[in-house]
Design a protein around this motif. Sequence first.
Motif, PDB file in Angstrom:
ATOM      1  N   ALA A   1       6.531  42.136  -8.765  1.00  0.00           N
ATOM      2  CA  ALA A   1       7.110  42.123  -9.827  1.00  0.00           C
ATOM      3  C   ALA A   1       7.790  41.397 -10.260  1.00  0.00           C
ATOM      4  O   ALA A   1       7.894  40.857 -11.165  1.00  0.00           O
ATOM      5  CB  ALA A   1       6.833  43.799 -10.644  1.00  0.00           C
ATOM      6  N   LYS A   2       8.920  40.758  -9.495  1.00  0.00           N
ATOM      7  CA  LYS A   2      10.467  40.184  -9.746  1.00  0.00           C
ATOM      8  C   LYS A   2       9.709  39.359  -9.344  1.00  0.00           C
ATOM      9  O   LYS A   2      10.048  37.769  -9.823  1.00  0.00           O
ATOM     10  CB  LYS A   2      11.456  41.074  -8.416  1.00  0.00           C
ATOM     11  CG  LYS A   2      12.253  40.188  -8.714  1.00  0.00           C
ATOM     12  CD  LYS A   2      13.504  41.032  -8.625  1.00  0.00           C
ATOM     13  CE  LYS A   2      15.687  40.655  -8.792  1.00  0.00           C
ATOM     14  NZ  LYS A   2      16.388  40.639  -8.437  1.00  0.00           N
TER      15      LYS A   2
ATOM     16  N   GLN B   1      -0.176  30.745 -10.648  1.00  0.00           N
ATOM     17  CA  GLN B   1       0.110  30.090 -11.587  1.00  0.00           C
ATOM     18  C   GLN B   1       0.126  28.488 -11.624  1.00  0.00           C
ATOM     19  O   GLN B   1      -0.533  28.072 -12.961  1.00  0.00           O
ATOM     20  CB  GLN B   1       1.628  29.664 -11.819  1.00  0.00           C
ATOM     21  CG  GLN B   1       2.305  30.726 -12.303  1.00  0.00           C
ATOM     22  CD  GLN B   1       2.526  31.178 -13.289  1.00  0.00           C
ATOM     23  OE1 GLN B   1       2.253  29.771 -14.546  1.00  0.00           O
ATOM     24  NE2 GLN B   1       3.051  32.117 -14.532  1.00  0.00           N
TER      25      GLN B   1
ATOM     26  N   ASN C   1       2.387  33.696  -5.939  1.00  0.00           N
ATOM     27  CA  ASN C   1       2.894  34.159  -7.359  1.00  0.00           C
ATOM     28  C   ASN C   1       2.472  32.544  -8.316  1.00  0.00           C
ATOM     29  O   ASN C   1       2.484  31.639  -8.959  1.00  0.00           O
ATOM     30  CB  ASN C   1       3.604  34.757  -8.041  1.00  0.00           C
ATOM     31  CG  ASN C   1       3.524  36.036  -7.693  1.00  0.00           C
ATOM     32  OD1 ASN C   1       3.349  36.220  -8.974  1.00  0.00           O
ATOM     33  ND2 ASN C   1       4.182  36.563  -7.202  1.00  0.00           N
TER      34      ASN C   1
ATOM     35  N   ASP D   1       6.994  33.359 -13.576  1.00  0.00           N
ATOM     36  CA  ASP D   1       6.741  32.947 -15.002  1.00  0.00           C
ATOM     37  C   ASP D   1       7.233  32.360 -16.045  1.00  0.00           C
ATOM     38  O   ASP D   1       7.432  31.313 -16.320  1.00  0.00           O
ATOM     39  CB  ASP D   1       6.306  34.562 -15.349  1.00  0.00           C
ATOM     40  CG  ASP D   1       5.421  35.015 -15.563  1.00  0.00           C
ATOM     41  OD1 ASP D   1       4.053  34.077 -14.218  1.00  0.00           O
ATOM     42  OD2 ASP D   1       4.421  35.892 -15.949  1.00  0.00           O
ATOM     43  N   ASP D   2       8.716  32.646 -15.588  1.00  0.00           N
ATOM     44  CA  ASP D   2      10.006  31.858 -15.410  1.00  0.00           C
ATOM     45  C   ASP D   2      10.161  30.612 -15.668  1.00  0.00           C
ATOM     46  O   ASP D   2      10.556  29.359 -16.434  1.00  0.00           O
ATOM     47  CB  ASP D   2      11.768  32.987 -16.231  1.00  0.00           C
ATOM     48  CG  ASP D   2      11.264  34.131 -16.086  1.00  0.00           C
ATOM     49  OD1 ASP D   2      10.882  34.097 -17.180  1.00  0.00           O
ATOM     50  OD2 ASP D   2      12.476  34.954 -15.801  1.00  0.00           O
TER      51      ASP D   2
ATOM     52  N   ARG E   1       7.128  46.606  -6.729  1.00  0.00           N
ATOM     53  CA  ARG E   1       8.496  45.893  -7.179  1.00  0.00           C
ATOM     54  C   ARG E   1       8.598  44.474  -6.986  1.00  0.00           C
ATOM     55  O   ARG E   1       9.349  43.827  -7.944  1.00  0.00           O
ATOM     56  CB  ARG E   1       9.888  46.625  -7.288  1.00  0.00           C
ATOM     57  CG  ARG E   1       9.752  48.567  -8.391  1.00  0.00           C
ATOM     58  CD  ARG E   1      11.195  48.953  -8.170  1.00  0.00           C
ATOM     59  NE  ARG E   1      11.225  49.418  -8.461  1.00  0.00           N
ATOM     60  CZ  ARG E   1      11.960  50.782  -9.492  1.00  0.00           C
ATOM     61  NH1 ARG E   1      13.355  50.531  -8.545  1.00  0.00           N
ATOM     62  NH2 ARG E   1      11.765  52.051 -10.278  1.00  0.00           N
TER      63      ARG E   1
ATOM     64  N   SER F   1       7.054  37.436  -9.311  1.00  0.00           N
ATOM     65  CA  SER F   1       6.340  37.118 -10.481  1.00  0.00           C
ATOM     66  C   SER F   1       7.021  37.165 -11.691  1.00  0.00           C
ATOM     67  O   SER F   1       6.427  35.674 -12.102  1.00  0.00           O
ATOM     68  CB  SER F   1       5.173  38.502 -10.614  1.00  0.00           C
ATOM     69  OG  SER F   1       4.152  37.450 -12.099  1.00  0.00           O
ATOM     70  N   GLN F   2       7.685  37.821 -11.927  1.00  0.00           N
ATOM     71  CA  GLN F   2       8.887  37.106 -13.128  1.00  0.00           C
ATOM     72  C   GLN F   2       9.029  35.703 -13.052  1.00  0.00           C
ATOM     73  O   GLN F   2       9.399  35.104 -14.249  1.00  0.00           O
ATOM     74  CB  GLN F   2       9.346  38.609 -13.765  1.00  0.00           C
ATOM     75  CG  GLN F   2      10.326  38.444 -15.219  1.00  0.00           C
ATOM     76  CD  GLN F   2       9.442  37.540 -15.696  1.00  0.00           C
ATOM     77  OE1 GLN F   2       8.603  38.778 -16.337  1.00  0.00           O
ATOM     78  NE2 GLN F   2       9.761  36.823 -17.319  1.00  0.00           N
TER      79      GLN F   2
END
Length: 130
Positions: free
Chosen positions: A111-112, A32, A28, A118-119, A108, A114-115
């Motif tokens: 997704a975690k 980015q 991830n 992103d943050d 999951r 990736s989030q």
Amino acid sequence: MKPKITNAIAWEQAELLMQPALIRLIDNIRKQLDESAWQGTYQEVQSPLPGYQLCLKNQGEERCVDLWELCYQICFNNYIPTHVESETVEVEIDTSLIDETGDIDWNRLDAKASQLVDDLFAQLPSIVNS
């Protein structure tokens, strides 16, 4: 801050999750970086624990983050880095990342991760060319 795992089942779950979390984290980050003005390099570190840092640079700005701390934030529900090396905190495995058969729930986990990435990138200062 060092996580403290309090029982054998949680230890096994952490062992199951840590390497896949690191792999999803790095993937991830790569995604980015492909879309970002920030350049990223990985540096090996020995303190407080052997591991790696991601160092992000853009127009003279630099931010470095510990990859293990990011993995801890993925794998544990209650891990919040404090940057106090000697501090330990009891952690709780994020069992939503493990499916009913005891395997990793890859959707999951991704997704975690990736989030979190992103943050991380959203918190970087915006640098505008003048």
